[in-house]
Scaffold this motif. Structure first.
Motif, mmCIF file in Angstrom:
data_model
loop_
_atom_site.group_PDB
_atom_site.id
_atom_site.type_symbol
_atom_site.label_atom_id
_atom_site.label_comp_id
_atom_site.label_asym_id
_atom_site.label_seq_id
_atom_site.Cartn_x
_atom_site.Cartn_y
_atom_site.Cartn_z
ATOM 1 N N UNK A 426 0.838 -1.216 0.000
ATOM 2 C CA UNK A 426 0.000 0.000 0.000
ATOM 3 C C UNK A 426 0.866 1.257 0.000
ATOM 4 N N UNK A 427 1.951 1.184 0.797
ATOM 5 C CA UNK A 427 2.858 2.328 0.840
ATOM 6 C C UNK A 427 3.534 2.546 -0.514
ATOM 7 N N UNK A 428 3.903 1.398 -1.174
ATOM 8 C CA UNK A 428 4.521 1.510 -2.501
ATOM 9 C C UNK A 428 3.571 2.207 -3.485
ATOM 10 N N UNK A 429 2.259 1.851 -3.448
ATOM 11 C CA UNK A 429 1.258 2.507 -4.318
ATOM 12 C C UNK A 429 1.151 3.988 -3.993
ATOM 13 N N UNK A 430 1.153 4.261 -2.670
ATOM 14 C CA UNK A 430 1.032 5.677 -2.279
ATOM 15 C C UNK A 430 2.249 6.477 -2.734
ATOM 16 N N UNK A 442 5.028 18.684 -2.478
ATOM 17 C CA UNK A 442 6.389 18.925 -2.004
ATOM 18 C C UNK A 442 6.401 19.293 -0.507
ATOM 19 N N UNK A 443 5.311 19.931 -0.111
ATOM 20 C CA UNK A 443 5.238 20.336 1.294
ATOM 21 C C UNK A 443 5.125 19.106 2.212
ATOM 22 N N UNK A 444 4.467 18.047 1.719
ATOM 23 C CA UNK A 444 4.225 16.854 2.558
ATOM 24 C C UNK A 444 5.408 15.850 2.577
ATOM 25 N N UNK A 445 6.531 16.186 1.856
ATOM 26 C CA UNK A 445 7.674 15.262 1.809
ATOM 27 C C UNK A 445 8.305 15.055 3.202
ATOM 28 N N UNK A 446 8.364 16.100 3.984
ATOM 29 C CA UNK A 446 8.991 15.970 5.306
ATOM 30 C C UNK A 446 8.227 14.985 6.191
ATOM 31 N N UNK A 447 6.919 15.127 6.140
ATOM 32 C CA UNK A 447 6.106 14.207 6.965
ATOM 33 C C UNK A 447 6.267 12.765 6.499
ATOM 34 N N UNK A 449 8.862 11.450 4.999
ATOM 35 C CA UNK A 449 10.190 10.949 5.392
ATOM 36 C C UNK A 449 10.231 10.541 6.867
ATOM 37 N N UNK A 450 9.552 11.323 7.718
ATOM 38 C CA UNK A 450 9.475 10.937 9.145
ATOM 39 C C UNK A 450 8.775 9.602 9.312
ATOM 40 N N UNK A 451 7.671 9.463 8.555
ATOM 41 C CA UNK A 451 6.945 8.182 8.636
ATOM 42 C C UNK A 451 7.834 7.029 8.188
ATOM 43 N N UNK A 452 8.639 7.255 7.120
ATOM 44 C CA UNK A 452 9.553 6.216 6.630
ATOM 45 C C UNK A 452 10.627 5.879 7.665
ATOM 46 N N UNK A 453 11.092 6.889 8.405
ATOM 47 C CA UNK A 453 12.059 6.619 9.479
ATOM 48 C C UNK A 453 11.475 5.653 10.516
ATOM 49 N N UNK A 456 11.296 2.222 9.102
ATOM 50 C CA UNK A 456 12.607 1.556 9.070
ATOM 51 C C UNK A 456 12.999 1.035 10.468
ATOM 52 N N UNK A 457 12.721 1.843 11.457
ATOM 53 C CA UNK A 457 13.026 1.408 12.819
ATOM 54 C C UNK A 457 12.257 0.138 13.177
ATOM 55 N N UNK A 458 10.977 0.151 12.845
ATOM 56 C CA UNK A 458 10.164 -1.044 13.137
ATOM 57 C C UNK A 458 10.662 -2.250 12.365
ATOM 58 N N UNK A 459 11.062 -2.025 11.074
ATOM 59 C CA UNK A 459 11.570 -3.140 10.267
ATOM 60 C C UNK A 459 12.869 -3.692 10.857
ATOM 61 N N UNK A 460 13.758 -2.794 11.279
ATOM 62 C CA UNK A 460 15.012 -3.248 11.856
ATOM 63 C C UNK A 460 14.770 -4.003 13.161
ATOM 64 N N UNK A 461 13.823 -3.494 13.951
ATOM 65 C CA UNK A 461 13.483 -4.229 15.182
ATOM 66 C C UNK A 461 12.935 -5.611 14.864
ATOM 67 N N UNK A 462 12.088 -5.674 13.833
ATOM 68 C CA UNK A 462 11.548 -6.988 13.445
ATOM 69 C C UNK A 462 12.650 -7.927 12.989
ATOM 70 N N UNK A 463 13.617 -7.353 12.215
ATOM 71 C CA UNK A 463 14.733 -8.178 11.757
ATOM 72 C C UNK A 463 15.552 -8.704 12.945
ATOM 73 N N UNK A 464 15.781 -7.835 13.931
ATOM 74 C CA UNK A 464 16.511 -8.269 15.121
ATOM 75 C C UNK A 464 15.767 -9.372 15.859
#
Length: 606
Positions: A426-430, A442-447, A449-453, A456-464
């Motif tokens: 779903x994220x890939x489609x979005x 362009x204004x919503x890029x910052x938000x 990127x924060x969501x992607x951070x 990534x944290x959740x994915x890394x935790x899952x990998x661990x």
């Protein structure tokens, strides 16, 4: 003619008298042939001559009442020079009848003769002339060579055995006068002496014959008594032979009974062995089944590991796709920078955010290293757990539960992975929609990127978590392998112990059959003395029947003491064991005492 020194003449006279007295005493004592008493005349004359020799040249000492001239002073000095003379000095001082120093000196001479050490004691005095000069004049006999000669002559008196009673004699008031008639010899005296010698020889022969007759009479009477005792002992031995024959017959009967009982025991042991063989076979079958189940579980765990590794590879592929998408986004951003110079600040901010993401990745890598340290600690804990071999069955159950929990965790992880995949799609489609609408959002890029951070944290935790679960499963599989090996070793040890146990049972049965009743009674008495202190037990001879069941005791129905009351019971009525205050270990107790003790324990309980 030159006049001689009177002191020298006195010394020579005393020396000659000492020679005559010592020689006469030795010759008469050897002819007498017995121990000498205090009434023996040559012995009395010897003491008188010794007293005169010791008194010669004594210095006069003034006292409060009168002048003192005794030989006790130099004789008392012997204790300091010769330590063994302390006993004589102490015994002389302890004599109750002696009041004067002269009496003590006379007693000392008699005791020294009985000890056969007079020559040794006086030799110590003669050697120490410096000390003797306090008691004797320079011309005294003990200070000159004549004293040394007399001491040498006294050595011959060690041949004589004297038995003198010093305690009853009045040594203080005796008058020391030398009887010269004993040493002057006439022809008549010589003839009388020869006659006396012949008469003494005849009397000695007569006494010898009478003594032989008396000894022969005593031997005859002792032989008669021995003959009577031998006849009595012969009759007793005949009776004992008859009793022994009867005992042999009884023992043969008991031997036959014991052999029959031994055969029955052998049959029972063979049956028991067959039953144990069947049990061992069933245990082997169960072990094989359990081993097959463990192998199946191990294969399932391997399959699960393969599936998880495949899922991990899929996730890594997706991450690579996302990274490639990020590269495309960066290219698009560069194109936008060429077109729009005003949005460079936003792009710089995005780059800073990407650097923060890299820093977060570095932190995650450090956390991974910390988790590896934790894994090392867990390996140490596992090494400690391997020492607990006695709780293998409980550990197996816990492992089964852990495997079930792992399976549940794997199912949950798979569900979460599916959810994450759906979310990623779903994220890939979005993201594709956002790329098409970059100019508008362009204004919503910052938000975003924060969501992607956060993602990534959740994915890394899952990998661990997945890595931890994989390592945990590996450790559990290693534990299962080690436990299998330990289980096999324990089974081998169990079989060995069973064989040893069967051998020990057979040996104990054989020893129990060979032991006699006397040894069993002694062992029971020893156990009773150890367990009970102060209790009065019944004797085995007094008890013929059990107190509870009133059955008669025999070889098969043996006697047993109750450690509480001391009565004697059979095995069936005293097969209980309880700890008593006298002995913390459980000991044998009869049924009645067992019921009473249990009632007391229940009444004491709250």
């Amino acid at each position: 003619m030159a006049t001689k020194d009177p002191t020298a003449v006195e010394r020579a006279n005393l020396l000659n008298m000492a020679k005559l007295s010592i020689k006469g005493l030795i010759e008469s004592a050897l002819s007498f042939g017995r121990t000498l008493d205090s009434d023996y005349p040559p012995l009395q004359q010897f003491f008188v001559v010794m007293e005169h020799c010791l008194k010669h040249g004594l210095k006069v000492r003034k006292s409060f009442l009168s002048y003192n001239k005794t030989i006790w002073g130099p004789l008392e000095l012997v204790e300091k020079l010769y330590p063994e003379a302390e006993e004589i000095g102490a015994s002389v001082r302890d004599l109750p009848g002696l009041k004067t120093p002269l009496g003590r000196a006379r007693a000392w001479l008699r005791l020294a003769l009985m000890q056969k050490k007079m020559a040794d004691y006086l030799r110590c005095l003669i050697i120490q002339r410096d000390l003797l000069s306090e008691f004797y004049e320079y011309h005294a006999l003990m200070m000159e060579e004549e004293g040394a000669v007399i001491v040498g002559l006294l050595v011959g008196l060690n041949v004589i055995d004297a038995n003198l009673c010093v305690k009853g004699e009045d040594l203080d008031s005796q008058v020391g006068v030398i009887d010269f008639s004993m040493y002057l010899k006439n022809e008549e005296d010589i003839g009388n002496k020869e006659r006396n010698v012949q008469i003494a020889a005849i009397l000695d022969q007569k006494n010898y014959v009478e003594e032989l007759n008396r000894q022969l009479n005593s031997t005859v009477s002792s032989l008669h008594s021995r003959v009577d005792s031998l006849e009595k002992s012969n009759t007793k031995l005949i009776e004992e032979l008859a009793i022994a024959k009867n005992n042999i017959i009884k023992l043969q009967e008991e031997n036959h009974q014991l052999r029959s009982e031994n055969k029955l025991i052998l049959m029972k042991t063979q049956q028991h062995l067959e039953v144990t063989k069947v049990d061992v076979e069933t245990e082997l079958q169960t072990y094989k089944h359990s081993r097959q189940g463990l192998d199946e579980m191990y294969n399932e765990a391997r399959r699960q590991l393969r599936d998880e590794s495949q899922l991990r590879q899929d996730v890594e592929n997706e991450l690579a796709v996302q990274v490639s998408m990020k590269h495309e986004i960066e290219l698009a951003m560069k194109l936008l920078e060429k077109d729009i110079h005003e949005k460079q600040d936003t792009l710089i901010g995005l780059r800073q955010q990407l650097e923060e993401v890299k820093a977060i990745n570095i932190e995650m890598y450090q956390k991974l290293q910390g988790s590896e340290d934790g894994l090392k600690e867990k390996n140490e804990i596992i090494a400690r757990l391997e020492e607990k071999t006695s709780k293998i069955t409980a550990a197996m159950k816990q492992l089964e539960q852990r495997l079930q929990q792992a399976e549940k965790a794997q199912m949950e992880i798979e569900d979460e992975d599916k959810k994450y995949l759906q979310e990623y799609q779903s994220k890939f489609d979005s993201l594709q929609k956002q790329i098409s609408q970059k100019e508008k959002q362009l204004v919503q890029l910052e938000t975003d990127l924060k969501i992607e951070k956060e993602w990534r944290q959740t994915l890394q935790e899952d990998l661990q978590k997945e890595k931890d679960t994989v390592s945990h499963l590996k450790n559990e599989t290693q534990q299962i392998i080690t436990l299998k090996k330990e289980f096999l070793n324990l089974q081998d040890a169990n079989q060995r112990l069973k064989k040893i146990y069967h051998k020990q049972e057979q040996a104990l049965q054989e020893l129990g059959n060979k032991l006699s009743e006397s040894k069993l009674k002694i062992e029971h008495i020893k156990e009773a003395n150890k367990a009970l202190q102060g209790l009065v037990w019944l004797k085995d001879k007094e008890a013929t029947h059990c107190k509870l069941c009133e059955k008669e005791f025999s070889l098969s129905k043996r006697k047993h003491h109750c450690r509480n009351c001391g009565e004697i019971f059979c095995n069936a009525c005293s097969d209980n064991e309880l700890p008593l205050p006298s002995s913390p270990k459980p000991v044998r107790v009869c049924d009645s005492c067992h019921a009473l003790l249990i009632q007391r324990c229940s009444s004491n309980l709250p």
